[in-house]
Design an enzyme around this catalytic site. Structure first.
Site, PDB file in Angstrom:
ATOM      1  N   ASP A 117      -3.481  -2.674  -4.871  1.00  0.00           N
ATOM      2  CA  ASP A 117      -3.213  -2.451  -3.446  1.00  0.00           C
ATOM      3  C   ASP A 117      -4.115  -3.332  -2.576  1.00  0.00           C
ATOM      4  O   ASP A 117      -5.323  -3.359  -2.779  1.00  0.00           O
ATOM      5  CB  ASP A 117      -3.497  -0.968  -3.177  1.00  0.00           C
ATOM      6  CG  ASP A 117      -2.931  -0.471  -1.867  1.00  0.00           C
ATOM      7  OD1 ASP A 117      -2.769  -1.291  -0.939  1.00  0.00           O
ATOM      8  OD2 ASP A 117      -2.660   0.748  -1.779  1.00  0.00           O
ATOM      9  N   HIS A 170      -4.036  -3.329   0.991  1.00  0.00           N
ATOM     10  CA  HIS A 170      -4.152  -2.856   2.381  1.00  0.00           C
ATOM     11  C   HIS A 170      -5.622  -2.657   2.747  1.00  0.00           C
ATOM     12  O   HIS A 170      -6.259  -1.717   2.279  1.00  0.00           O
ATOM     13  CB  HIS A 170      -3.370  -1.555   2.569  1.00  0.00           C
ATOM     14  CG  HIS A 170      -1.890  -1.733   2.441  1.00  0.00           C
ATOM     15  ND1 HIS A 170      -1.235  -1.592   1.238  1.00  0.00           N
ATOM     16  CD2 HIS A 170      -0.940  -2.071   3.364  1.00  0.00           C
ATOM     17  CE1 HIS A 170       0.064  -1.819   1.426  1.00  0.00           C
ATOM     18  NE2 HIS A 170       0.266  -2.123   2.710  1.00  0.00           N
TER      19      HIS A 170
HETATM   20  C1  B12 Z   1      -0.321  -4.004   7.420  1.00  0.00           C
HETATM   21  C2  B12 Z   1       0.534  -3.529   6.280  1.00  0.00           C
HETATM   22  C3  B12 Z   1       0.667  -4.369   5.189  1.00  0.00           C
HETATM   23  C4  B12 Z   1      -0.040  -5.668   5.085  1.00  0.00           C
HETATM   24  C5  B12 Z   1      -1.486  -5.401   4.642  1.00  0.00           C
HETATM   25  C6  B12 Z   1      -2.453  -6.436   5.149  1.00  0.00           C
HETATM   26  C7  B12 Z   1      -3.844  -6.104   4.731  1.00  0.00           C
HETATM   27  N1  B12 Z   1      -4.464  -7.000   3.969  1.00  0.00           N
HETATM   28  O1  B12 Z   1      -4.398  -5.077   5.075  1.00  0.00           O
HETATM   29  C8  B12 Z   1       0.787  -6.411   4.010  1.00  0.00           C
HETATM   30  C9  B12 Z   1       1.861  -7.214   4.684  1.00  0.00           C
HETATM   31  C10 B12 Z   1       0.011  -7.321   3.025  1.00  0.00           C
HETATM   32  C11 B12 Z   1       1.445  -5.244   3.281  1.00  0.00           C
HETATM   33  C12 B12 Z   1       2.003  -5.346   2.027  1.00  0.00           C
HETATM   34  C13 B12 Z   1       2.687  -4.323   1.445  1.00  0.00           C
HETATM   35  N2  B12 Z   1       2.992  -3.141   1.992  1.00  0.00           N
HETATM   36 CO1  B12 Z   1       2.296  -2.522   3.630  1.00  0.00          CO
HETATM   37  N3  B12 Z   1       1.908  -1.830   5.308  1.00  0.00           N
HETATM   38  C14 B12 Z   1       1.171  -2.261   6.312  1.00  0.00           C
HETATM   39  C15 B12 Z   1       1.226  -1.253   7.474  1.00  0.00           C
HETATM   40  C16 B12 Z   1       2.193  -1.809   8.492  1.00  0.00           C
HETATM   41  C17 B12 Z   1      -0.083  -0.946   8.161  1.00  0.00           C
HETATM   42  C18 B12 Z   1      -1.237  -0.536   7.204  1.00  0.00           C
HETATM   43  C19 B12 Z   1      -2.476  -0.374   8.016  1.00  0.00           C
HETATM   44  O2  B12 Z   1      -3.292  -1.289   8.105  1.00  0.00           O
HETATM   45  N4  B12 Z   1      -2.663   0.801   8.672  1.00  0.00           N
HETATM   46  C20 B12 Z   1      -3.754   1.087   9.549  1.00  0.00           C
HETATM   47  C21 B12 Z   1      -4.885   1.817   8.794  1.00  0.00           C
HETATM   48  C22 B12 Z   1      -6.046   2.083   9.738  1.00  0.00           C
HETATM   49  O3  B12 Z   1      -4.398   3.044   8.310  1.00  0.00           O
HETATM   50  P1  B12 Z   1      -4.371   3.445   6.787  1.00  0.00           P
HETATM   51  O4  B12 Z   1      -4.336   2.224   5.956  1.00  0.00           O
HETATM   52  O5  B12 Z   1      -3.301   4.431   6.572  1.00  0.00           O
HETATM   53  O6  B12 Z   1      -5.771   4.180   6.528  1.00  0.00           O
HETATM   54  C23 B12 Z   1      -6.193   5.316   7.262  1.00  0.00           C
HETATM   55  C24 B12 Z   1      -5.719   6.656   6.720  1.00  0.00           C
HETATM   56  O7  B12 Z   1      -4.661   6.570   5.779  1.00  0.00           O
HETATM   57  C25 B12 Z   1      -6.904   7.317   6.168  1.00  0.00           C
HETATM   58  N5  B12 Z   1      -7.230   7.127   4.747  1.00  0.00           N
HETATM   59  C26 B12 Z   1      -6.954   6.140   3.897  1.00  0.00           C
HETATM   60  N6  B12 Z   1      -7.530   6.329   2.707  1.00  0.00           N
HETATM   61  C27 B12 Z   1      -8.179   7.476   2.760  1.00  0.00           C
HETATM   62  C28 B12 Z   1      -8.952   8.157   1.825  1.00  0.00           C
HETATM   63  C29 B12 Z   1      -9.544   9.367   2.173  1.00  0.00           C
HETATM   64  C30 B12 Z   1     -10.358  10.085   1.163  1.00  0.00           C
HETATM   65  C31 B12 Z   1      -9.372   9.895   3.476  1.00  0.00           C
HETATM   66  C32 B12 Z   1     -10.006  11.168   3.833  1.00  0.00           C
HETATM   67  C33 B12 Z   1      -8.600   9.212   4.411  1.00  0.00           C
HETATM   68  C34 B12 Z   1      -8.015   8.001   4.063  1.00  0.00           C
HETATM   69  O8  B12 Z   1      -7.975   6.747   6.878  1.00  0.00           O
HETATM   70  C35 B12 Z   1      -7.694   5.387   7.167  1.00  0.00           C
HETATM   71  C36 B12 Z   1      -8.443   4.963   8.378  1.00  0.00           C
HETATM   72  O9  B12 Z   1      -8.002   5.632   9.530  1.00  0.00           O
HETATM   73  C37 B12 Z   1       1.763   0.023   6.759  1.00  0.00           C
HETATM   74  C38 B12 Z   1       2.620   0.943   7.645  1.00  0.00           C
HETATM   75  C39 B12 Z   1       1.776   1.806   8.517  1.00  0.00           C
HETATM   76  N7  B12 Z   1       2.072   1.777   9.781  1.00  0.00           N
HETATM   77  O10 B12 Z   1       0.847   2.448   8.037  1.00  0.00           O
HETATM   78  C40 B12 Z   1       2.586  -0.569   5.607  1.00  0.00           C
HETATM   79  C41 B12 Z   1       2.753   0.221   4.351  1.00  0.00           C
HETATM   80  C42 B12 Z   1       1.416   0.864   3.956  1.00  0.00           C
HETATM   81  N8  B12 Z   1       3.074  -0.812   3.379  1.00  0.00           N
HETATM   82  C43 B12 Z   1       3.967  -0.428   2.523  1.00  0.00           C
HETATM   83  C44 B12 Z   1       4.473  -1.247   1.456  1.00  0.00           C
HETATM   84  C45 B12 Z   1       5.600  -0.653   0.633  1.00  0.00           C
HETATM   85  C46 B12 Z   1       3.942  -2.512   1.218  1.00  0.00           C
HETATM   86  C47 B12 Z   1       4.383  -3.448   0.099  1.00  0.00           C
HETATM   87  C48 B12 Z   1       4.609  -2.809  -1.260  1.00  0.00           C
HETATM   88  C49 B12 Z   1       5.614  -4.210   0.575  1.00  0.00           C
HETATM   89  C50 B12 Z   1       6.246  -5.088  -0.467  1.00  0.00           C
HETATM   90  N9  B12 Z   1       7.345  -4.600  -1.020  1.00  0.00           N
HETATM   91  O11 B12 Z   1       5.750  -6.155  -0.721  1.00  0.00           O
HETATM   92  C51 B12 Z   1       3.209  -4.458   0.063  1.00  0.00           C
HETATM   93  C52 B12 Z   1       2.148  -4.036  -0.945  1.00  0.00           C
HETATM   94  C53 B12 Z   1       1.143  -5.129  -1.199  1.00  0.00           C
HETATM   95  C54 B12 Z   1       0.011  -4.643  -2.006  1.00  0.00           C
HETATM   96  N10 B12 Z   1      -0.181  -5.205  -3.194  1.00  0.00           N
HETATM   97  O12 B12 Z   1      -0.731  -3.792  -1.622  1.00  0.00           O
HETATM   98  C55 B12 Z   1       4.455   0.987   2.773  1.00  0.00           C
HETATM   99  C56 B12 Z   1       3.886   1.980   1.741  1.00  0.00           C
HETATM  100  C57 B12 Z   1       4.969   2.996   1.388  1.00  0.00           C
HETATM  101  C58 B12 Z   1       4.459   4.215   0.717  1.00  0.00           C
HETATM  102  N11 B12 Z   1       3.221   4.324   0.323  1.00  0.00           N
HETATM  103  O13 B12 Z   1       5.236   5.099   0.588  1.00  0.00           O
HETATM  104  C59 B12 Z   1       3.967   1.218   4.248  1.00  0.00           C
HETATM  105  C60 B12 Z   1       3.582   2.658   4.568  1.00  0.00           C
HETATM  106  C61 B12 Z   1       5.130   0.737   5.169  1.00  0.00           C
HETATM  107  C62 B12 Z   1       6.328   1.628   5.002  1.00  0.00           C
HETATM  108  N12 B12 Z   1       6.488   2.615   5.849  1.00  0.00           N
HETATM  109  O14 B12 Z   1       7.139   1.396   4.133  1.00  0.00           O
HETATM  110  N13 B12 Z   1       1.455  -4.140   4.085  1.00  0.00           N
END
Ligand code: B12
Lengths: 138, 455
Positions: free
Chosen positions: A14, A16
């Site tokens: 992953d 992200h």
């Molecule tokens: C930006 C993004 C990308 C970028 C990432 C760039 C980078 N280097 O960071 C790129 C384009 C590379 C990417 C690729 C992919 N992505 Co993407 N991506 C996103 C997106 C739009 C935003 C992620 C993000 O940065 N969020 C902002 C941060 C702050 O939030 P967060 O990551 O969720 O983390 C917070 C919380 O979750 C929480 N949290 C996280 N971990 C933990 C752990 C604990 C213990 C606790 C308490 C809290 C906590 O706290 C964090 C901070 O606030 C999301 C959609 C979305 N809106 O979330 C999809 C998303 C995560 N991606 C998705 C997918 C499917 C992919 C790909 C597989 C697409 C593909 N087929 O190629 C690839 C995977 C690549 C890989 N090997 O990882 C899906 C995941 C689906 C799922 N899990 O069911 C999402 C949800 C989009 C969707 N709705 O389909 N992605």
């Protein structure tokens, strides 16, 4: 007093990275010593880092939907290393799609995770729980 | 004013070099054969006799010395996790010019402590725990080690927070302990410079005496290094340059000997291949590896052994190699020697270089880079008697090149080659810290570039 160390990272293949940086910042602000392993972290790397740093907790993130597969066996690995007391949390988008969260939580708890968070959880929730769990451990 | 006699002792030849640092000139060099039977002092006297005229005309300011006597500096590294502090400890030892005779992780067992007791060890490096991290294991290991006869000095290069407990335990039991910075202060961060300096200091204080160098130590000022450590200083200067003079840039060197083969790489920054993720502990910018099973005389049979696992080896070469192990001083076969040295260079470079590993993920295949990507490297330098006297140096050195049939091994794609023809690198390294500009000029003048496509 020495700061409590928490190891964080995004597991599996992953990449992200954004949430990981926010978690690093939030834990540091909350007074923890953060060891951030970044993205694409293997289970072994988490365990190795905990051993060397004497960390008290691990925050595993998984965003891309393969979290269950990647986290399988992690609790056992910690037990094997004599680290069963280390708190193990997981969060992010642990499984694909918007399935019911209860079975996900159950599955992760069965794998040895102490706390499991649904998508979009505020990291401050995790930090509050960590403080409570650490206090309970004494 | 400075006229320095620079000596390299401990191998088959004692080598001497006289350098005028003001005139930036090599005033003379000489070699004298040394055998296990000959005393080091005799070798030095023989070299000095050969240089007597030069010394008479140019009174020496000081003598400096590097030594690989009695098999070089033998070390044991102790760490906690194999891929973290133990790996960092290992890198600290090799980059200080040591040869590892043992590596241990986690809490030492009784059996391991016994193995350390009977090992031929000059210095032990004790690491474990990041700063503020695990203390239990390094303290337990200090206690376990304290039961040994204090035959060797210990360098404490582990968790700083445990030093005040662990170090006194060892000292109370008669060990000489020097404390350096932690080789891994935080997870994944290497910091080997301080440990490396500590190893050098210990080498000067205790090893020099133990290895029978004390009688010459009186004529030598405070610069006595393990030979590979001096080579590292010279190569690092040649690569990086000084504020007044550019160096040659990133480079690799291969030092082939009778029993071992050393590979050095010097980088300004860690080279990462495109679209690959770097995994594992990053390699140090200044990296040395030493292969104790690859050499063109005493280890010739072992070279054939390795070679035959990857290609068919003809009987003539194999017979020659096996007889060399028994009679290292027999008449040489120059063609076979080129092939043996080439195999040493290739195998040692392959072990030193980084690799690309493929990982199959839910997203398809991704490339993971472990270690240094040497493909862009432009310079490969040959060091050591077997290369200097070889029939075809270029043929030997070109064995370190990238092989398209093994694209995962990240060796230099299109380097040019140079040779330390007059054996100056190890000697000049002794002046690298004190006279960097003079040394850099001399290195550039004397390390000879071989023409690009001689072969
Ligand atoms: C930006 C993004 C990308 C970028 C990432 C760039 C980078 N280097 O960071 C790129 C384009 C590379 C990417 C690729 C992919 N992505 Co993407 N991506 C996103 C997106 C739009 C935003 C992620 C993000 O940065 N969020 C902002 C941060 C702050 O939030 P967060 O990551 O969720 O983390 C917070 C919380 O979750 C929480 N949290 C996280 N971990 C933990 C752990 C604990 C213990 C606790 C308490 C809290 C906590 O706290 C964090 C901070 O606030 C999301 C959609 C979305 N809106 O979330 C999809 C998303 C995560 N991606 C998705 C997918 C499917 C992919 C790909 C597989 C697409 C593909 N087929 O190629 C690839 C995977 C690549 C890989 N090997 O990882 C899906 C995941 C689906 C799922 N899990 O069911 C999402 C949800 C989009 C969707 N709705 O389909 N992605």
């Amino acid at each position: 007093m020495e700061k409590t160390t928490v190891v964080i990272g995004v597991i599996g293949a992953d990449v992200h990275a954004v949430g990981n940086r926010i978690i690093d910042y939030a834990l540091t602000q909350a007074g923890f010593n953060v060891v951030n392993l970044g993205v694409m972290v293997s289970q072994k790397e988490f365990v190795d880092a905990v051993i060397e740093t004497n960390a008290k907790a691990i925050f595993v993130s998984s965003l891309y939907g393969h979290g269950e597969l990647d986290c399988r066996g992690m609790g056992d690995l910690l037990k094997e290393a004599g680290l069963e007391k280390v708190l193990l949390y997981a969060g992010g988008n642990l499984v694909v799609g918007k399935t019911d969260f209860e079975p996900v939580e159950e599955a992760f708890k069965a794998m040895g995770f102490d706390r499991v968070y649904p998508p979009g959880t505020d990291i401050n929730q995790g930090i509050a729980d960590l403080k409570a769990d650490l206090a309970a451990l004494g | 004013m400075g006229t320095y006699l620079l000596l390299d002792v401990g191998s088959t030849f004692t080598k001497g070099l006289i350098v005028d640092t003001d005139e930036v000139k090599i005033l003379g060099h000489a070699q004298a054969p040394t055998t296990a039977q000959t005393d080091i002092v005799e070798g030095i006297e023989a070299v000095k006799a050969k240089l007597a005229d030069v010394i008479a005309a140019h009174p020496l300011t000081a003598t400096r010395l590097c030594s690989s006597a009695k098999g070089g500096l033998k070390m044991i590294a102790v760490g906690l996790v194999p891929d973290l502090t133990l790996k960092a400890a290992t890198l600290a030892c090799t980059s200080a010019g040591a040869k590892l005779v043992g590596t241990y992780s986690f809490t030492l067992s009784e059996r391991e402590v016994e193995a350390i007791e009977s090992a031929q060890c000059d210095v032990l490096l004790l690491a474990g725990g990041t700063d503020g991290g695990n203390q239990e294991v390094i303290i337990a290991n200090a206690k376990a080690l304290s039961r040994l006869t204090p035959r060797f000095p210990i360098i404490y290069a582990g968790n700083k927070s445990a030093a005040d407990v662990a170090v006194p335990i060892l000292r109370q039991h008669g060990f000489t302990v020097s404390v350096s910075d932690n080789v891994m202060p935080t997870t994944g961060v290497l910091q080997v410079d301080s440990a490396r300096e500590a190893i050098r200091a210990v080498f000067l204080d205790t090893i020099v005496k133990a290895k029978g160098l004390s009688s010459v130590a009186s004529v030598i000022e405070n610069v006595v290094y393990p030979t590979p450590s001096s080579v590292l200083d010279a190569l690092s200067l040649l690569a990086n340059g000084t504020p007044n003079q550019p160096g040659w840039g990133d480079l690799m060197a291969v030092d082939i000997g009778g029993a071992t083969t050393d590979v050095y790489t010097m980088h300004q920054r860690l080279p990462v291949s495109d679209n690959a993720m770097v995994r594992g502990l990053p390699d140090p910018l200044i990296k040395r590896t030493v292969e104790g099973d690859l050499g063109v005389r005493f280890n010739a049979a072992s070279v054939i052994d390795h070679l035959s696992r990857v290609e068919s080896v003809d009987q003539g070469l194999s017979d020659y190699a096996h007889s060399l192990a028994l009679h290292p001083h027999q008449a040489a076969n120059p063609d076979f020697d080129v092939r043996l040295a080439g195999a040493c260079a290739r195998l040692a470079a392959q072990r030193h270089a980084g690799r690309l590993e493929s990982a199959y993920t839910p997203m398809g295949r991704i490339d993971l880079q472990v270690g240094k990507d040497l493909r862009p490297l432009k310079t490969v330098i040959g060091i050591g008697g077997p290369l200097i006297h070889a029939k075809d140096v270029q043929e030997i050195l070109s064995q370190v090149r990238y092989n398209p049939a093994q694209p995962e091994i990240l060796l230099p794609v299109d380097p040019h080659y140079a040779l330390d023809k007059h054996y100056v690198i190890s000697g000049l390294g002794l002046l690298a810290k004190s006279h960097p500009d003079a040394v850099l000029t001399l290195l550039k003048q004397t390390v000879e570039e071989l023409t690009h496509d001689q072969s």
